[in-house]
Scaffold this motif. Structure first.
Motif, PDB file in Angstrom:
ATOM      1  N   MET A   1       0.889  -1.151  -0.181  1.00 42.25           N
ATOM      2  CA  MET A   1       0.060  -0.051  -0.088  1.00 42.25           C
ATOM      3  C   MET A   1       0.782   1.102   0.020  1.00 42.25           C
ATOM      4  O   MET A   1       1.811   1.318   0.792  1.00 42.25           O
ATOM      5  CB  MET A   1      -0.855   0.013   1.249  1.00 42.25           C
ATOM      6  CG  MET A   1      -1.872   1.211   1.441  1.00 42.25           C
ATOM      7  SD  MET A   1      -2.799   1.134   3.112  1.00 42.25           S
ATOM      8  CE  MET A   1      -3.782   0.022   2.543  1.00 42.25           C
ATOM      9  N   ASN A   2       0.711   2.137  -1.006  1.00 40.90           N
ATOM     10  CA  ASN A   2       1.286   3.335  -0.947  1.00 40.90           C
ATOM     11  C   ASN A   2       0.615   4.460  -0.202  1.00 40.90           C
ATOM     12  O   ASN A   2      -0.620   4.768  -0.702  1.00 40.90           O
ATOM     13  CB  ASN A   2       1.532   3.613  -2.439  1.00 40.90           C
ATOM     14  CG  ASN A   2       2.584   4.972  -2.621  1.00 40.90           C
ATOM     15  OD1 ASN A   2       2.960   5.720  -1.604  1.00 40.90           O
ATOM     16  ND2 ASN A   2       2.647   5.533  -3.650  1.00 40.90           N
ATOM     17  N   ILE A   3       1.091   5.069   0.887  1.00 44.36           N
ATOM     18  CA  ILE A   3       0.267   5.929   1.499  1.00 44.36           C
ATOM     19  C   ILE A   3       1.102   7.120   1.241  1.00 44.36           C
ATOM     20  O   ILE A   3       0.425   8.356   1.316  1.00 44.36           O
ATOM     21  CB  ILE A   3       0.357   5.599   3.161  1.00 44.36           C
ATOM     22  CG1 ILE A   3      -0.609   4.195   3.311  1.00 44.36           C
ATOM     23  CG2 ILE A   3      -0.122   6.714   4.008  1.00 44.36           C
ATOM     24  CD1 ILE A   3      -0.371   3.694   4.772  1.00 44.36           C
ATOM     25  N   GLY A   4       2.407   7.302   1.302  1.00 44.20           N
ATOM     26  CA  GLY A   4       3.015   8.756   0.969  1.00 44.20           C
ATOM     27  C   GLY A   4       3.775   8.979   2.369  1.00 44.20           C
ATOM     28  O   GLY A   4       3.879   8.470   3.371  1.00 44.20           O
ATOM     29  N   ASN A   5       4.374  10.084   2.215  1.00 43.55           N
ATOM     30  CA  ASN A   5       5.517  10.593   2.993  1.00 43.55           C
ATOM     31  C   ASN A   5       5.083  12.201   3.034  1.00 43.55           C
ATOM     32  O   ASN A   5       5.488  12.970   2.160  1.00 43.55           O
ATOM     33  CB  ASN A   5       6.655  10.324   2.765  1.00 43.55           C
ATOM     34  CG  ASN A   5       7.747  10.833   3.768  1.00 43.55           C
ATOM     35  OD1 ASN A   5       7.444  11.965   4.447  1.00 43.55           O
ATOM     36  ND2 ASN A   5       8.823  10.349   3.711  1.00 43.55           N
ATOM     37  N   ASP A   6       4.776  12.582   4.327  1.00 44.18           N
ATOM     38  CA  ASP A   6       4.284  14.073   4.121  1.00 44.18           C
ATOM     39  C   ASP A   6       5.530  15.011   4.694  1.00 44.18           C
ATOM     40  O   ASP A   6       5.315  16.207   4.879  1.00 44.18           O
ATOM     41  CB  ASP A   6       3.051  14.404   5.334  1.00 44.18           C
ATOM     42  CG  ASP A   6       3.352  13.789   6.683  1.00 44.18           C
ATOM     43  OD1 ASP A   6       4.586  13.418   7.126  1.00 44.18           O
ATOM     44  OD2 ASP A   6       2.392  14.331   7.313  1.00 44.18           O
ATOM     45  N   THR A   7       6.748  14.455   4.719  1.00 41.02           N
ATOM     46  CA  THR A   7       7.732  15.229   5.085  1.00 41.02           C
ATOM     47  C   THR A   7       8.581  15.464   3.719  1.00 41.02           C
ATOM     48  O   THR A   7       9.491  16.309   3.724  1.00 41.02           O
ATOM     49  CB  THR A   7       8.688  14.368   6.169  1.00 41.02           C
ATOM     50  OG1 THR A   7       9.389  13.391   5.438  1.00 41.02           O
ATOM     51  CG2 THR A   7       8.081  14.357   7.295  1.00 41.02           C
ATOM     52  N   GLU A   8       8.166  14.947   2.812  1.00 39.28           N
ATOM     53  CA  GLU A   8       8.865  15.286   1.579  1.00 39.28           C
ATOM     54  C   GLU A   8       7.621  15.802   0.324  1.00 39.28           C
ATOM     55  O   GLU A   8       6.999  15.031   0.264  1.00 39.28           O
ATOM     56  CB  GLU A   8       9.397  14.129   0.781  1.00 39.28           C
ATOM     57  CG  GLU A   8      10.487  13.686   1.532  1.00 39.28           C
ATOM     58  CD  GLU A   8      11.269  12.201   0.929  1.00 39.28           C
ATOM     59  OE1 GLU A   8      12.084  12.456  -0.041  1.00 39.28           O
ATOM     60  OE2 GLU A   8      10.705  11.022   1.490  1.00 39.28           O
ATOM     61  N   GLU A   9       7.953  17.309  -0.205  1.00 43.54           N
ATOM     62  CA  GLU A   9       7.135  17.443  -1.235  1.00 43.54           C
ATOM     63  C   GLU A   9       7.811  17.335  -2.620  1.00 43.54           C
ATOM     64  O   GLU A   9       9.154  17.805  -2.486  1.00 43.54           O
ATOM     65  CB  GLU A   9       6.574  18.639  -0.841  1.00 43.54           C
ATOM     66  CG  GLU A   9       5.440  19.190  -1.770  1.00 43.54           C
ATOM     67  CD  GLU A   9       4.798  20.674  -1.457  1.00 43.54           C
ATOM     68  OE1 GLU A   9       4.327  21.376  -2.207  1.00 43.54           O
ATOM     69  OE2 GLU A   9       5.177  20.915  -0.219  1.00 43.54           O
ATOM     70  N   LEU A  61      11.309   9.187  -0.728  1.00 44.01           N
ATOM     71  CA  LEU A  61      10.929   9.159  -2.202  1.00 44.01           C
ATOM     72  C   LEU A  61      11.939   8.475  -2.826  1.00 44.01           C
ATOM     73  O   LEU A  61      11.898   7.274  -3.578  1.00 44.01           O
ATOM     74  CB  LEU A  61      10.460  10.398  -2.851  1.00 44.01           C
ATOM     75  CG  LEU A  61       9.974  10.260  -4.273  1.00 44.01           C
ATOM     76  CD1 LEU A  61       8.620   9.374  -4.472  1.00 44.01           C
ATOM     77  CD2 LEU A  61       9.795  11.620  -4.601  1.00 44.01           C
ATOM     78  N   GLU A  62      13.027   8.857  -2.692  1.00 40.89           N
ATOM     79  CA  GLU A  62      14.251   8.257  -3.522  1.00 40.89           C
ATOM     80  C   GLU A  62      14.533   6.855  -3.389  1.00 40.89           C
ATOM     81  O   GLU A  62      14.869   6.079  -4.095  1.00 40.89           O
ATOM     82  CB  GLU A  62      15.714   9.058  -3.487  1.00 40.89           C
ATOM     83  CG  GLU A  62      16.722   8.818  -4.522  1.00 40.89           C
ATOM     84  CD  GLU A  62      17.799   9.572  -4.314  1.00 40.89           C
ATOM     85  OE1 GLU A  62      18.651   9.280  -5.183  1.00 40.89           O
ATOM     86  OE2 GLU A  62      17.725  10.865  -3.979  1.00 40.89           O
ATOM     87  N   ALA A  63      14.588   6.461  -1.990  1.00 39.98           N
ATOM     88  CA  ALA A  63      14.706   5.127  -1.833  1.00 39.98           C
ATOM     89  C   ALA A  63      13.586   4.120  -2.184  1.00 39.98           C
ATOM     90  O   ALA A  63      13.915   2.884  -2.564  1.00 39.98           O
ATOM     91  CB  ALA A  63      15.029   5.050  -0.239  1.00 39.98           C
ATOM     92  N   GLY A  64      12.299   4.748  -2.050  1.00 37.74           N
ATOM     93  CA  GLY A  64      11.370   3.992  -2.618  1.00 37.74           C
ATOM     94  C   GLY A  64      11.151   3.731  -4.069  1.00 37.74           C
ATOM     95  O   GLY A  64      10.957   2.572  -4.483  1.00 37.74           O
ATOM     96  N   VAL A  65      11.547   4.753  -4.861  1.00 38.19           N
ATOM     97  CA  VAL A  65      11.917   4.517  -6.210  1.00 38.19           C
ATOM     98  C   VAL A  65      13.013   3.527  -6.579  1.00 38.19           C
ATOM     99  O   VAL A  65      12.802   2.664  -7.281  1.00 38.19           O
ATOM    100  CB  VAL A  65      11.985   5.665  -7.023  1.00 38.19           C
ATOM    101  CG1 VAL A  65      12.271   5.717  -8.332  1.00 38.19           C
ATOM    102  CG2 VAL A  65      10.784   6.821  -6.914  1.00 38.19           C
ATOM    103  N   ARG A  66      14.178   3.670  -6.038  1.00 41.66           N
ATOM    104  CA  ARG A  66      15.175   2.787  -6.116  1.00 41.66           C
ATOM    105  C   ARG A  66      14.758   1.254  -5.761  1.00 41.66           C
ATOM    106  O   ARG A  66      14.813   0.529  -6.755  1.00 41.66           O
ATOM    107  CB  ARG A  66      16.231   3.188  -5.099  1.00 41.66           C
ATOM    108  CG  ARG A  66      17.490   2.311  -5.381  1.00 41.66           C
ATOM    109  CD  ARG A  66      18.591   2.601  -4.568  1.00 41.66           C
ATOM    110  NE  ARG A  66      18.126   2.255  -3.030  1.00 41.66           N
ATOM    111  CZ  ARG A  66      17.997   3.142  -1.953  1.00 41.66           C
ATOM    112  NH1 ARG A  66      18.516   4.597  -2.172  1.00 41.66           N
ATOM    113  NH2 ARG A  66      17.555   2.498  -0.873  1.00 41.66           N
TER     114      ARG A  66
END
Length: 81
Positions: A1-9, A61-66
């Protein structure tokens, strides 16, 4: 499940750049105006989720994409079971 991260816009342009860099792919990119009604800000509001569950993002985000690219590359090499 992709919820997101509200510390990175992030912007779509930044996300595209990250994905293409991770994929080691350099196509010619044509930038067009966003469609009517498109969201200008892409940063989830996790206030309610945090209040209800105590959720804290564990990956940027970067680690998630990687990691996502690595998973799909491995999946493709296994022959897509």
């Amino acid at each position: 499940m992709n919820i997101g991260n509200d510390t990175e816009e992030t912007t779509i342009a930044d996300l595209l750049s990250l994905i293409l860099r991770t994929a080691d792919f350099a196509p010619r990119v044509q930038t067009l105006a966003a469609p009517a009604g498109s969201v200008a800000r892409r940063c989830p509001d996790l206030t309610k989720l945090r209040r209800l569950t105590g959720y804290v993002p564990k990956m940027g985000l970067e680690a998630g994409v990687r990691d996502t690219f690595a998973w799909y590359r491995a999946w493709r090499e296994r022959g897509r079971p």
